[in-house]
Design an enzyme around this catalytic site. Structure first.
Site, PDB file in Angstrom:
ATOM      1  N   LYS B  79       0.850  -1.201   0.000  1.00 61.15           N
ATOM      2  CA  LYS B  79       0.000   0.000   0.000  1.00 61.15           C
ATOM      3  C   LYS B  79       0.883   1.247   0.000  1.00 61.15           C
ATOM      4  O   LYS B  79       1.889   1.301   0.704  1.00 61.15           O
ATOM      5  CB  LYS B  79      -0.920  -0.022   1.225  1.00 61.15           C
ATOM      6  CG  LYS B  79      -2.002   1.047   1.214  1.00 61.15           C
ATOM      7  CD  LYS B  79      -2.893   0.945   2.463  1.00 61.15           C
ATOM      8  CE  LYS B  79      -4.013   1.991   2.432  1.00 61.15           C
ATOM      9  NZ  LYS B  79      -4.811   1.960   3.687  1.00 61.15           N
ATOM     10  N   SER B 154      -9.827   2.541   2.857  1.00 56.32           N
ATOM     11  CA  SER B 154      -8.938   3.217   1.942  1.00 56.32           C
ATOM     12  C   SER B 154      -8.052   2.274   1.127  1.00 56.32           C
ATOM     13  O   SER B 154      -7.515   2.664   0.094  1.00 56.32           O
ATOM     14  CB  SER B 154      -8.024   4.162   2.723  1.00 56.32           C
ATOM     15  OG  SER B 154      -7.150   3.438   3.568  1.00 56.32           O
ATOM     16  N   SER B 178      -9.960   0.135   6.981  1.00 55.25           N
ATOM     17  CA  SER B 178      -9.365   0.228   5.640  1.00 55.25           C
ATOM     18  C   SER B 178      -8.738  -1.058   5.120  1.00 55.25           C
ATOM     19  O   SER B 178      -8.382  -1.133   3.945  1.00 55.25           O
ATOM     20  CB  SER B 178      -8.303   1.326   5.619  1.00 55.25           C
ATOM     21  OG  SER B 178      -8.901   2.585   5.704  1.00 55.25           O
TER      22      SER B 178
END
Lengths: 99, 513
Positions: B79, B154, B178
């Protein structure tokens, strides 16, 4: 409805160092009012006898030995800077003319 | 003939160790898959140019007879919130466009030390603020189940990447859901570890008392294998726990093999199974509970009355901490600098830079956090929210007196359409209603596939929560439930996702050995 005004949002933007446009300030004023109305409910249950929790799993006295560790070199530290002179970050004037 | 992109990390690990395949072959297959499908998906912000070289180095080590870790040679996506010294790290923001950090996050360093092969950086809502990945400054990621729908957020990039077979593994970060909510809406698996169980050093901070890095994968065992690599104490993170952790892979294998939940008390949180949830989420949740009961679990209903205040407390604590954390984006040490037209002081430059560099959701939350921390409002808002945090911890303590694990749907709905909630911040915030309580209390949680909603054919997710430090319980119960569900269905859930059209024919053949 909460009492958020455009003047207040403009002041907050100044504190947060974001040069919001008048349109953004107007839009945020409405949105913040709605959001704050909905989150203000926390005060319904937060009575004086309840202690606050700042960290989910509290730790105390997290120390390390006071010795020089592995640190970034000057070159590494400056590698992402928008502007530098080889040994220092460069910025524009700290004080304005009227100061 | 096996398509290497369809294999789990555990299966790839076995074949790599047996010498049946090389890391270069595995890595090339995944790079080809990315080249073929990522134009539609946009799960990646950056694809590594060093991946094949890294894979060749791992193959050379293995050929030289070195003892390697279980996941050596297995590809992984990272990420974009995590610092990588050899790839840009933008956290989905324009203000960090092109920034290459001078150091690795601890979790990334651990991946490299265990010889995993970084494939690239995955898309995310800007600074992890969002539940749909639509707040990325670089454009949204799409859901592999339906390209018109959101992949969650997210960490939508990491979830979509594993769900679309671009990578078997990814890293995510979870501040309010997330990792778990994207898992739910993409039919994948994601784990938020106990707060402090995984180092946050080098993770670009959103809300420091809530953030936690964790694994993203297609199976519970794969998540466990990755958790074993990234977990453990880090002196560079002062909130890192000094615990000695058990093998999570061992815990997952035990659950998978036994397929039994005999004697496990499973608490259904009344407040997290509400009226507003989608019908197919309700029905698949009920079916999963029946299956757990049939496997010996004792299902009990538990009540957590203060969860009603969790979202409100979260949207005070998070913006307050974020407004402080994001003060470092000041146009001086890293990132973008915008000079105002008529010049100005350093503060004018900061304000112009932050106006140009931050997107609307980031501005919204910084202003909200600045308000919540202002003199005169601090006690009423931030102080009260911290008290709610205590109440939520007490609710969990009481619930865990009655149950070994707690369960709920991992998200209230299946994936919604792109744009559907973009202009309604409050509606977007409510997507994390089921996941936020675990972050406020610091306890671990897992999202895993639960079923397919009959009304729209999209995946639903189960959330399992355990007491702080009992992450192993998630893996044992999660792996047992996963095995029971797959036995019942006769297939994995992710195998029901539609085939993404391959953009180029050569990629399809190159990906097969």
């Amino acid at each position: 409805m909460s009492e958020i005004t455009t003047e207040q949002v403009a002041h907050l933007a100044n504190l947060a160092r974001i040069a919001l446009t008048p349109d953004e300030i107007a839009k945020l004023t409405g949105e913040l009012g709605v959001i704050i109305d909905s989150i203000a409910k926390v005060s319904e249950v937060a009575t004086a006898d309840i202690p606050a929790t700042s960290h989910p799993i509290p730790l105390t006295n997290v120390f390390r030995p006071d010795v020089v560790g592995e640190t970034l070199t000057v070159e590494q530290a400056l590698s992402g800077a928008p502007e530098h002179d080889g040994s220092r970050f460069k910025v524009s004037a700290i004080l304005g003319e009227e100061q | 003939m096996t398509d290497l992109t369809r294999l789990t990390a555990a299966a790839l690990s076995e074949k790599l160790q047996a010498g049946d395949i090389s890391s270069v072959e595995v890595t090339r297959a995944h790079l080809n898959r990315i080249a073929a499908v990522d134009g539609d998906l946009h799960a990646f912000l950056h694809v590594s140019s060093a991946a094949l070289e890294t894979a060749a180095a791992v193959d050379a080590k293995r050929a030289a007879g070195q003892t390697l870790s279980a996941l050596a040679g297995v590809p992984i996506a990272i990420k974009d919130v995590l610092c990588t010294y050899d790839m840009p790290s933008t956290a989905g923001s324009k203000i960090l466009e092109g920034w290459v950090p001078p150091y690795d996050a601890t979790v990334v360093r651990k991946l490299r030390e265990a010889d995993l092969v970084p494939l690239g950086k995955t898309n995310m809502d800007e600074f992890a603020m969002g539940s749909s990945t639509e707040h990325s400054a670089y454009g949204p990621t799409r859901n592999p189940w339906d390209l018109e729908r959101i992949p969650g957020g997210s960490g939508g990039g990491s979830a979509a990447a594993v769900a679309a077979y671009e990578t078997p593994l990814a890293l995510g970060s979870d501040t309010g859901g997330s990792i778990r909510q994207p898992a739910a809406v993409t039919g994948s698996v994601g784990v938020k570890p106990t707060y402090g169980g995984v180092s946050r050093y080098g993770a670009i901070a959103l809300a420091s008392s809530l953030d936690q890095v964790g694994p993203v994968s297609r199976t519970v065992l794969d998540a466990a294998l990755l958790h074993d690599v990234i977990g453990g104490h880090d002196p560079r993170d002062s909130t890192s726990l000094r615990d000695t952790w058990p093998s999570f892979a061992h815990a997952a294998r035990a659950g998978k093999e036994s397929r039994s939940l005999a004697g496990v008390r499973v608490g259904v949180v009344k407040e997290l199974n509400g009226d507003g949830f989608q019908a197919g989420v309700h029905s698949t949740f009920a079916e999963a509970l029946e299956l757990m009961a049939a496997a010996g679990a004792e299902i009990v209903e538990v009540s957590a009355p203060n969860f009603e205040y969790a979202v409100a407390a979260y949207y005070l604590i998070l913006p307050a901490e974020a407004s402080s954390n994001l003060a470092k984006f000041d146009s001086v040490r890293f990132g973008m600098r915008v000079n105002p037209l008529r010049g100005g002081t350093v503060e004018d430059v900061m304000a112009a830079t932050r106006e140009a560099g931050f997107g609307p959701e980031v501005k919204r939350r910084i202003i909200l956090g600045t308000y919540a921390l202002s003199a005169g409002y601090y006690d009423a808002y931030y102080g009260s929210a911290q008290k709610v945090r205590t109440l939520i911890q007490r609710d969990f303590d009481a619930a865990f007196q009655q149950a070994d694990v707690l369960v709920s749907p991992a998200a209230p709905t299946t994936a919604f359409k792109l744009g559907e909630k973009l202009n309604d911040p409050l509606a977007m915030y409510l997507n994390d209603i089921t996941t936020i309580p675990a972050n406020l209390a610091g306890i671990p949680g897992m999202g895993l596939p639960m079923g397919i909603a009959p009304e729209d054919g999209l995946p639903t997710g189960m959330q399992i929560m355990a007491p702080a430090r009992q992450d192993a319980r998630l893996y044992t119960v999660g792996a047992a439930l996963e095995a029971l569900l797959e036995d019942k269905w006769g297939h994995t859930l992710i195998s029901r996702a539609p085939d993404l059209a391959l953009a180029e024919d050569f990629a399809a053949t190159e990906g097969v050995v």
